[in-house]
Write a protein that holds these residues in place. Sequence first.
Motif, mmCIF file in Angstrom:
data_model
loop_
_atom_site.group_PDB
_atom_site.id
_atom_site.type_symbol
_atom_site.label_atom_id
_atom_site.label_comp_id
_atom_site.label_asym_id
_atom_site.label_seq_id
_atom_site.Cartn_x
_atom_site.Cartn_y
_atom_site.Cartn_z
ATOM 1 N N GLN A 1 60.390 21.881 39.866
ATOM 2 C CA GLN A 1 59.647 22.480 40.631
ATOM 3 C C GLN A 1 58.644 23.312 39.730
ATOM 4 O O GLN A 1 57.340 23.642 40.188
ATOM 5 N N THR B 1 49.822 22.956 39.936
ATOM 6 C CA THR B 1 48.912 23.561 41.119
ATOM 7 C C THR B 1 48.356 24.962 41.078
ATOM 8 O O THR B 1 47.312 25.054 41.409
ATOM 9 N N VAL C 1 55.506 21.567 38.924
ATOM 10 C CA VAL C 1 54.492 21.401 40.012
ATOM 11 C C VAL C 1 53.874 22.668 40.158
ATOM 12 O O VAL C 1 52.714 22.598 40.362
#
Length: 291
Positions: A69, A76, A72
């Motif tokens: 994660q 972002t 990710v």
Amino acid sequence: MSSRTLVSQAQLQRGRGKVVYWILLSVVVLGFTLVFLGPLYWMVTGALKSGQEIAQTPPTLWPQDPQTQNYVDAWTNLALGKLLFNTFYYAAGAVVFQLVFDTAAAYSLSKLRPVLGNVILGLMLATLMIPAMVLIVPQYVTVIDLPILHINLLDSPFSIWLPLVANAFNIFLLKRFFDSIPEDLMAAAMMDGASPLRTLWSIILPMSRPILGVVAIFSVTAVWKDFLWPKLVMPSPETRTVSVGIYAFAGGTPQNVVIAASVIAAIPTVIIFLIFQRNIMSGLTSGSLKG
């Protein structure tokens, strides 16, 4: 034809000498491998660790609970898509400008041989002795008030492209390659009525693909890894490069997410090298033509 080395063939044929040779070679290769790949391994594994695990002492060799994660979140939260696009754009422009202007300069010095060409080349090479930090102030003053035109180039891609054009090392590299191209080809082209520009386009450039690839890769790498100059001339968040963008967000971002962003930013250059490593080596070692 036998080649001379530090260790003679007679010593290598002996049992003890052969064992010592392979032991030393293995130790040296393993040592250099650890030196170069160690930081990359720590960066990739660190991006998979939690904030507590990455800060603990001593560090773990492998993440106890891998967290994909983090990648990710890095993509972002740090707007890596925009930063990577900006960097690709600047790198592409740098490649075009350097290939056009540096190739023209090298061709002129190598084949057209203008008056005082050697003096000009010597002055260019002398600039390689000047530390890059010394040039920061005059370059910045030039960018904020371009002479004659009086244009402010801050937040403009030209503030990155124009300083990269005057690259003495690339000009010298190209000139050395052009020097290895036989003069007979130039003479034959002139007898056929080809102009110097036509000769460059039809004869020199097709034969210079390896060295042009090397210059292109050097240009991309220079833009990708540069930090100080883009930070000075690209103050707006919309125009930042990936290295400046990661640094700007690092203050309020967990360290593991910052490391994940660094991994993502390093992937394009690693891929480019792996794809074109053969071209890089052939371009750097090309110094003569086989008839």
